[in-house]
Design a protein around this motif. Structure first.
Motif, PDB file in Angstrom:
ATOM      1  N   THR A 169       0.829  -1.207   0.000  1.00 43.50           N
ATOM      2  CA  THR A 169       0.000   0.000   0.000  1.00 43.50           C
ATOM      3  C   THR A 169       0.864   1.257   0.000  1.00 43.50           C
ATOM      4  N   ALA A 170       1.983   1.211   0.713  1.00 41.23           N
ATOM      5  CA  ALA A 170       2.893   2.359   0.719  1.00 41.23           C
ATOM      6  C   ALA A 170       3.440   2.621  -0.682  1.00 41.23           C
ATOM      7  N   THR A 171       3.811   1.555  -1.394  1.00 38.18           N
ATOM      8  CA  THR A 171       4.340   1.711  -2.746  1.00 38.18           C
ATOM      9  C   THR A 171       3.299   2.306  -3.680  1.00 38.18           C
ATOM     10  N   ILE A 172       2.084   1.787  -3.617  1.00 40.29           N
ATOM     11  CA  ILE A 172       1.030   2.297  -4.493  1.00 40.29           C
ATOM     12  C   ILE A 172       0.800   3.785  -4.243  1.00 40.29           C
ATOM     13  N   LEU A 173       0.645   4.164  -2.993  1.00 49.20           N
ATOM     14  CA  LEU A 173       0.359   5.564  -2.673  1.00 49.20           C
ATOM     15  C   LEU A 173       1.509   6.493  -3.060  1.00 49.20           C
ATOM     16  N   LEU A 174       2.735   6.126  -2.684  1.00 50.80           N
ATOM     17  CA  LEU A 174       3.874   7.017  -2.919  1.00 50.80           C
ATOM     18  C   LEU A 174       4.288   7.035  -4.387  1.00 50.80           C
ATOM     19  N   ALA A 175       4.302   5.867  -5.023  1.00 50.71           N
ATOM     20  CA  ALA A 175       4.702   5.804  -6.431  1.00 50.71           C
ATOM     21  C   ALA A 175       3.680   6.501  -7.327  1.00 50.71           C
ATOM     22  N   LYS A 176       2.400   6.343  -7.037  1.00 56.91           N
ATOM     23  CA  LYS A 176       1.383   7.032  -7.828  1.00 56.91           C
ATOM     24  C   LYS A 176       1.468   8.536  -7.638  1.00 56.91           C
ATOM     25  N   ALA A 177       1.846   8.980  -6.456  1.00 61.03           N
ATOM     26  CA  ALA A 177       1.999  10.417  -6.212  1.00 61.03           C
ATOM     27  C   ALA A 177       3.150  10.998  -7.029  1.00 61.03           C
ATOM     28  N   ILE A 178       4.134  10.155  -7.343  1.00 54.80           N
ATOM     29  CA  ILE A 178       5.251  10.572  -8.195  1.00 54.80           C
ATOM     30  C   ILE A 178       4.845  10.529  -9.669  1.00 54.80           C
ATOM     31  N   GLY A 179       3.861   9.690  -9.988  1.00 55.19           N
ATOM     32  CA  GLY A 179       3.400   9.576 -11.369  1.00 55.19           C
ATOM     33  C   GLY A 179       3.746   8.261 -12.023  1.00 55.19           C
ATOM     34  N   CYS A 180       4.194   7.277 -11.228  1.00 53.80           N
ATOM     35  CA  CYS A 180       4.556   5.971 -11.780  1.00 53.80           C
ATOM     36  C   CYS A 180       3.313   5.160 -12.144  1.00 53.80           C
ATOM     37  N   ASN A 181       3.519   4.182 -13.000  1.00 53.71           N
ATOM     38  CA  ASN A 181       2.506   3.193 -13.320  1.00 53.71           C
ATOM     39  C   ASN A 181       2.776   1.982 -12.433  1.00 53.71           C
ATOM     40  N   VAL A 182       1.808   1.590 -11.611  1.00 56.44           N
ATOM     41  CA  VAL A 182       2.037   0.572 -10.586  1.00 56.44           C
ATOM     42  C   VAL A 182       1.279  -0.714 -10.896  1.00 56.44           C
ATOM     43  N   ILE A 183       2.018  -1.817 -10.884  1.00 50.50           N
ATOM     44  CA  ILE A 183       1.452  -3.155 -11.037  1.00 50.50           C
ATOM     45  C   ILE A 183       1.654  -3.890  -9.716  1.00 50.50           C
ATOM     46  N   THR A 184       0.643  -4.621  -9.270  1.00 54.36           N
ATOM     47  CA  THR A 184       0.774  -5.340  -8.008  1.00 54.36           C
ATOM     48  C   THR A 184      -0.022  -6.639  -8.039  1.00 54.36           C
ATOM     49  N   THR A 185       0.134  -7.422  -6.984  1.00 55.84           N
ATOM     50  CA  THR A 185      -0.590  -8.685  -6.851  1.00 55.84           C
ATOM     51  C   THR A 185      -1.488  -8.667  -5.631  1.00 55.84           C
ATOM     52  N   ILE A 186      -2.488  -9.534  -5.652  1.00 58.08           N
ATOM     53  CA  ILE A 186      -3.319  -9.795  -4.471  1.00 58.08           C
ATOM     54  C   ILE A 186      -3.516 -11.306  -4.394  1.00 58.08           C
ATOM     55  N   SER A 187      -3.831 -11.811  -3.209  1.00 55.66           N
ATOM     56  CA  SER A 187      -4.129 -13.235  -3.052  1.00 55.66           C
ATOM     57  C   SER A 187      -5.576 -13.458  -2.648  1.00 55.66           C
ATOM     58  N   ASP A 188      -6.266 -12.371  -2.351  1.00 51.53           N
ATOM     59  CA  ASP A 188      -7.681 -12.417  -1.997  1.00 51.53           C
ATOM     60  C   ASP A 188      -8.422 -11.542  -3.001  1.00 51.53           C
ATOM     61  N   HIS A 189      -9.251 -12.149  -3.829  1.00 50.80           N
ATOM     62  CA  HIS A 189      -9.901 -11.408  -4.918  1.00 50.80           C
ATOM     63  C   HIS A 189     -10.744 -10.245  -4.406  1.00 50.80           C
ATOM     64  N   ASP A 190     -11.185 -10.325  -3.173  1.00 51.52           N
ATOM     65  CA  ASP A 190     -11.985  -9.236  -2.600  1.00 51.52           C
ATOM     66  C   ASP A 190     -11.190  -7.936  -2.492  1.00 51.52           C
ATOM     67  N   ASN A 191      -9.840  -8.043  -2.567  1.00 56.09           N
ATOM     68  CA  ASN A 191      -9.006  -6.847  -2.440  1.00 56.09           C
ATOM     69  C   ASN A 191      -8.763  -6.123  -3.766  1.00 56.09           C
ATOM     70  N   VAL A 192      -9.223  -6.696  -4.872  1.00 57.36           N
ATOM     71  CA  VAL A 192      -8.943  -6.088  -6.175  1.00 57.36           C
ATOM     72  C   VAL A 192      -9.428  -4.647  -6.237  1.00 57.36           C
ATOM     73  N   ASP A 193     -10.680  -4.431  -5.896  1.00 58.17           N
ATOM     74  CA  ASP A 193     -11.242  -3.080  -5.982  1.00 58.17           C
ATOM     75  C   ASP A 193     -10.559  -2.123  -5.008  1.00 58.17           C
ATOM     76  N   LEU A 194     -10.198  -2.645  -3.811  1.00 55.18           N
ATOM     77  CA  LEU A 194      -9.527  -1.794  -2.824  1.00 55.18           C
ATOM     78  C   LEU A 194      -8.164  -1.338  -3.329  1.00 55.18           C
ATOM     79  N   VAL A 195      -7.411  -2.252  -3.938  1.00 51.13           N
ATOM     80  CA  VAL A 195      -6.080  -1.923  -4.442  1.00 51.13           C
ATOM     81  C   VAL A 195      -6.181  -0.933  -5.605  1.00 51.13           C
ATOM     82  N   LYS A 196      -7.152  -1.136  -6.475  1.00 49.97           N
ATOM     83  CA  LYS A 196      -7.348  -0.196  -7.576  1.00 49.97           C
ATOM     84  C   LYS A 196      -7.791   1.173  -7.066  1.00 49.97           C
TER      85      LYS A 196
END
Length: 331
Positions: A169-196
């Motif tokens: 979550t730290a990477t997504i928030l900080l990297a997106k604030a810089i303008g990066c394109n972020v790819i990540t994984t989840i192991s619980d499908h219920d988290n897909v929408d939260l991560v996006k």
């Protein structure tokens, strides 16, 4: 005072909620009344034990500390809200770094009061709540150090394992604030929408998809610029293979193990750089506070447990059933 202590290594049953003696102050140290302490996978490593690393029993875990200062010194006053930079300076460069509440003789924040070196104290910025501030000292600082050291910039593609985790979550928030394109994984499908929702551009359900194939497809078979691997032995081979030519891998954790088998020829043929990261420095933590204010970033908090419920908190962390940071409410 109340504390959580361990008197031996083991599973979460070794965590004991008990009365302990309040620490007395000593030269070049201060006493902090702990308000909140966030959990990290480091806590699990120390609790379980790691070959070659020692603690002095009984030991108190917890490196992500925010609380109230009990002593006046310098520009600090008793009653100031402070955060604790958890890395202890090591006078022997060849030795492994020590952490407050980690592999060291310093007790951590799973306690109503903690004694720490004066040079580890930072005033809590007014724009951060105590709850938010305690989330930043370990995982967010590590990610911030990685992004700054690698000079990540707008439109760079960065991959991080476990988008639900503290590092994720730290990477997504900080990297997106810089303008990066972020790819990540989840192991619980219920988290897909939260991560996006918090900014991930592409989310891979690692239980249903081949991670390497998905990354290659998403990058037109080129690969990503950077990988943040905090998982360890199980993910290293895939992390290396998904990098583009000249890509860089930042390694900062060993959740699944210390030793990995990798394709060495892939490393030199693709001119890949593998860099190790352990936290960041104190000035970086101060700059991170400023960046979070500038970009209006809200750290992701999964849940808050009372100190007495620490076993439940550890169980949730071990089972990866969290989304963001797990916090202990201490006082």
């Amino acid at each position: 005072m109340k504390s959580i202590i361990i008197t031996k290594h083991g599973n979460y049953d070794v965590l004991t909620y008990t009365d302990t003696q309040k620490p007395t102050n000593k030269k070049d140290h201060v006493i902090i009344k702990v308000k909140y302490c966030a959990l990290n996978h480091l806590d699990l490593l120390v609790r379980n034990g790691l070959r070659g690393r020692k603690v002095k029993f009984p030991h108190v875990l917890g490196s992500d500390i925010c609380g109230i200062l009990e002593n006046d010194f310098g520009d600090f006053n008793s009653g100031d809200e402070v955060v604790v930079y958890p890395v202890i300076k090591n006078t022997t460069p060849t030795n492994l770094p020590n952490m407050i509440g980690g592999f060291s003789f310093y007790d951590g924040g799973y306690s109503e009061f903690v004694r720490v070196p004066k040079n580890c104290i930072i005033k809590k910025p007014k724009w951060l709540s105590s709850l938010d501030a305690c989330t930043l000292n370990v995982s967010y600082l590590t990610v911030w150090n990685i992004l700054q050291t690698l000079n990540c910039k707008k439109n760079d593609k960065i991959f991080v394992w476990g988008g639900n985790s503290g590092i994720g979550t730290a990477t997504i928030l900080l990297a997106k604030a810089i303008g990066c394109n972020v790819i990540t994984t989840i192991s619980d499908h219920d988290n897909v929408d939260l991560v996006k929702k918090i900014g991930a551009d592409h989310v891979i359900d690692r239980k249903k998809e081949n991670v390497l194939k998905s990354v290659r497809k998403n990058t037109n078979n080129i690969g990503v610029d950077y990988v943040i691997d905090h998982v360890g032995s199980k993910t290293w081979p895939t992390s290396i293979n998904m990098l583009k030519r000249g890509g860089k891998m930042a390694t900062c954790g060993i959740t699944t193990g210390t030793y990995a088998r990798v394709n060495i020829s892939c490393v030199y043929n693709k001119k890949i750089n593998i860099l190790g990261f352990y936290m960041g420095n104190k000035s970086q933590l101060i700059n991170l506070h400023k960046f979070i204010n500038l970009k209006k970033i809200k750290p992701i908090i999964d849940s808050i447990f009372d100190l007495a419920d620490v076993k439940l908190a550890h169980k949730k962390l071990e089972q990866s059933k969290h989304f963001g940071k797990i916090i202990l409410r201490v006082t």
